[in-house]
Write a protein that holds these residues in place. Structure first.
Motif, PDB file in Angstrom:
ATOM      1  N   ARG A  88      43.005  12.733  -1.877  1.00  0.00           N
ATOM      2  CA  ARG A  88      44.355  12.258  -1.672  1.00  0.00           C
ATOM      3  C   ARG A  88      44.677  10.863  -2.731  1.00  0.00           C
ATOM      4  O   ARG A  88      45.790  10.910  -3.146  1.00  0.00           O
ATOM      5  CB  ARG A  88      44.497  11.949  -0.275  1.00  0.00           C
ATOM      6  N   ALA A  89      43.626  10.201  -3.180  1.00  0.00           N
ATOM      7  CA  ALA A  89      43.555   9.301  -4.139  1.00  0.00           C
ATOM      8  C   ALA A  89      43.535   9.630  -5.455  1.00  0.00           C
ATOM      9  O   ALA A  89      43.777   8.794  -6.443  1.00  0.00           O
ATOM     10  CB  ALA A  89      42.431   8.136  -3.772  1.00  0.00           C
ATOM     11  N   GLY A  90      43.432  11.114  -5.712  1.00  0.00           N
ATOM     12  CA  GLY A  90      43.400  11.426  -6.943  1.00  0.00           C
ATOM     13  C   GLY A  90      42.101  11.133  -7.760  1.00  0.00           C
ATOM     14  O   GLY A  90      42.152  11.142  -9.142  1.00  0.00           O
ATOM     15  N   VAL A  91      41.157  10.940  -7.059  1.00  0.00           N
ATOM     16  CA  VAL A  91      39.811  10.475  -7.810  1.00  0.00           C
ATOM     17  C   VAL A  91      39.117  11.643  -8.627  1.00  0.00           C
ATOM     18  O   VAL A  91      38.988  12.703  -8.141  1.00  0.00           O
ATOM     19  CB  VAL A  91      38.736  10.129  -6.626  1.00  0.00           C
ATOM     20  N   GLU A  92      38.688  11.045  -9.853  1.00  0.00           N
ATOM     21  CA  GLU A  92      38.295  11.935 -11.003  1.00  0.00           C
ATOM     22  C   GLU A  92      36.572  11.994 -10.941  1.00  0.00           C
ATOM     23  O   GLU A  92      35.906  13.202 -11.012  1.00  0.00           O
ATOM     24  CB  GLU A  92      38.663  11.791 -12.254  1.00  0.00           C
ATOM     25  N   VAL A  93      35.957  10.892 -10.804  1.00  0.00           N
ATOM     26  CA  VAL A  93      34.643  10.827 -10.680  1.00  0.00           C
ATOM     27  C   VAL A  93      34.346   9.883  -9.452  1.00  0.00           C
ATOM     28  O   VAL A  93      34.827   8.954  -9.034  1.00  0.00           O
ATOM     29  CB  VAL A  93      34.256   9.909 -11.995  1.00  0.00           C
ATOM     30  N   VAL A  94      33.315  10.326  -8.852  1.00  0.00           N
ATOM     31  CA  VAL A  94      32.656   9.792  -7.628  1.00  0.00           C
ATOM     32  C   VAL A  94      31.409   9.015  -7.987  1.00  0.00           C
ATOM     33  O   VAL A  94      30.616   9.775  -8.653  1.00  0.00           O
ATOM     34  CB  VAL A  94      32.345  10.566  -6.426  1.00  0.00           C
ATOM     35  N   ILE A  95      31.288   7.591  -7.725  1.00  0.00           N
ATOM     36  CA  ILE A  95      30.047   6.960  -8.007  1.00  0.00           C
ATOM     37  C   ILE A  95      29.453   6.510  -6.659  1.00  0.00           C
ATOM     38  O   ILE A  95      30.223   5.680  -6.115  1.00  0.00           O
ATOM     39  CB  ILE A  95      30.236   5.730  -8.828  1.00  0.00           C
ATOM     40  N   VAL A  96      28.394   6.933  -6.370  1.00  0.00           N
ATOM     41  CA  VAL A  96      27.839   6.570  -4.922  1.00  0.00           C
ATOM     42  C   VAL A  96      26.677   5.422  -5.370  1.00  0.00           C
ATOM     43  O   VAL A  96      25.769   5.590  -6.217  1.00  0.00           O
ATOM     44  CB  VAL A  96      26.946   7.815  -4.344  1.00  0.00           C
ATOM     45  N   VAL A  97      27.026   4.399  -4.682  1.00  0.00           N
ATOM     46  CA  VAL A  97      26.113   3.206  -4.901  1.00  0.00           C
ATOM     47  C   VAL A  97      24.998   3.277  -3.949  1.00  0.00           C
ATOM     48  O   VAL A  97      25.146   3.162  -2.832  1.00  0.00           O
ATOM     49  CB  VAL A  97      26.869   1.844  -4.882  1.00  0.00           C
ATOM     50  N   LYS A  98      23.634   3.502  -4.329  1.00  0.00           N
ATOM     51  CA  LYS A  98      22.574   3.545  -3.631  1.00  0.00           C
ATOM     52  C   LYS A  98      22.818   5.117  -2.837  1.00  0.00           C
ATOM     53  O   LYS A  98      22.955   6.012  -3.154  1.00  0.00           O
ATOM     54  CB  LYS A  98      21.999   2.455  -2.606  1.00  0.00           C
ATOM     55  N   CYS A  99      22.445   4.924  -1.406  1.00  0.00           N
ATOM     56  CA  CYS A  99      22.647   6.089  -0.342  1.00  0.00           C
ATOM     57  C   CYS A  99      21.851   7.253  -0.869  1.00  0.00           C
ATOM     58  O   CYS A  99      22.591   8.488  -0.679  1.00  0.00           O
ATOM     59  CB  CYS A  99      24.291   6.361  -0.351  1.00  0.00           C
ATOM     60  N   PRO A 100      20.776   7.281  -1.434  1.00  0.00           N
ATOM     61  CA  PRO A 100      20.025   8.536  -1.701  1.00  0.00           C
ATOM     62  C   PRO A 100      19.763   9.087  -0.574  1.00  0.00           C
ATOM     63  O   PRO A 100      19.286  10.435  -0.495  1.00  0.00           O
ATOM     64  CB  PRO A 100      18.756   8.138  -2.535  1.00  0.00           C
TER      65      PRO A 100
END
Length: 186
Positions: A88-100
């Motif tokens: 919905r936000a039109g995000v192109e790139v997802v960056i996950v901080v930590k959370c392996p």
């Protein structure tokens, strides 16, 4: 898809992007606000989402990972909800901080219809991951890249199962690392 994702990773550095920043917990302390401010300063539109938005701290993810299948189901459900919000936000790139600890299926859900998904892991995996490192290989290979701060950790991430590892030297921000404390008069 892999060619498009590689181009998406370069988009972070080359032009303004809509970045989805997935952080472990909501709140105004920790790495989430720091990275959000950094990406905004670079000119990106940032949409920050907490993996565990309920409660100020949320459950510790390493503890959830030990609960095995139940935690995997909960993480997959939450990732599917986050993926819809990113869409919905039109995000192109997802960056996950930590959370392996995110299961491979959760990472794939975040990818949605072709977004690049990278993991920005600012700590050493040698001292900060629990359960044992060997169990993360399948999960790490789901990311398009793992971002680390240390040259010496690049081969470690590859040995753990990461397909691509990008080194970004650690940055120092005085206002974040050593904030000035106001005096009583101020």
């Amino acid at each position: 898809h892999s060619r498009w994702r590689a181009q998406s990773l370069r988009a972070i550095a080359l032009r303004m992007s809509r970045v989805g920043l997935v952080v472990p917990r909501r709140g105004e302390i920790g790495l989430g606000p720091f990275y959000e401010a950094a990406f905004r300063r670079l000119g990106h539109d940032v949409h920050r989402i907490a993996l565990w938005p309920t409660g100020e701290r949320g459950p510790p993810l390493a503890e959830l990972a030990r609960v095995t299948r139940l935690s995997e189901v909960a993480l997959n459900v939450r990732a599917a909800r986050i993926a819809k919000e990113l869409e919905r936000a039109g995000v192109e790139v997802v960056i996950v901080v930590k959370c392996p600890e995110l299961p491979r299926t959760a990472v794939e859900a975040l990818r949605g219809s072709g977004r690049a998904v990278v993991n920005l892991f600012p700590d050493s995996p040698l001292v900060s991951l629990s359960p044992p490192l060997a169990s993360f290989g399948d999960r790490l290979s789901a990311y398009d890249a793992i971002i680390t701060f240390s040259r010496s950790l690049v081969p470690v991430w590859h040995q753990l199962g990461a397909r691509r590892v990008v080194r970004i030297p650690f940055g120092y921000a005085p206002e974040i690392h050593y904030p000035v404390q106001p005096t009583l008069e101020q």
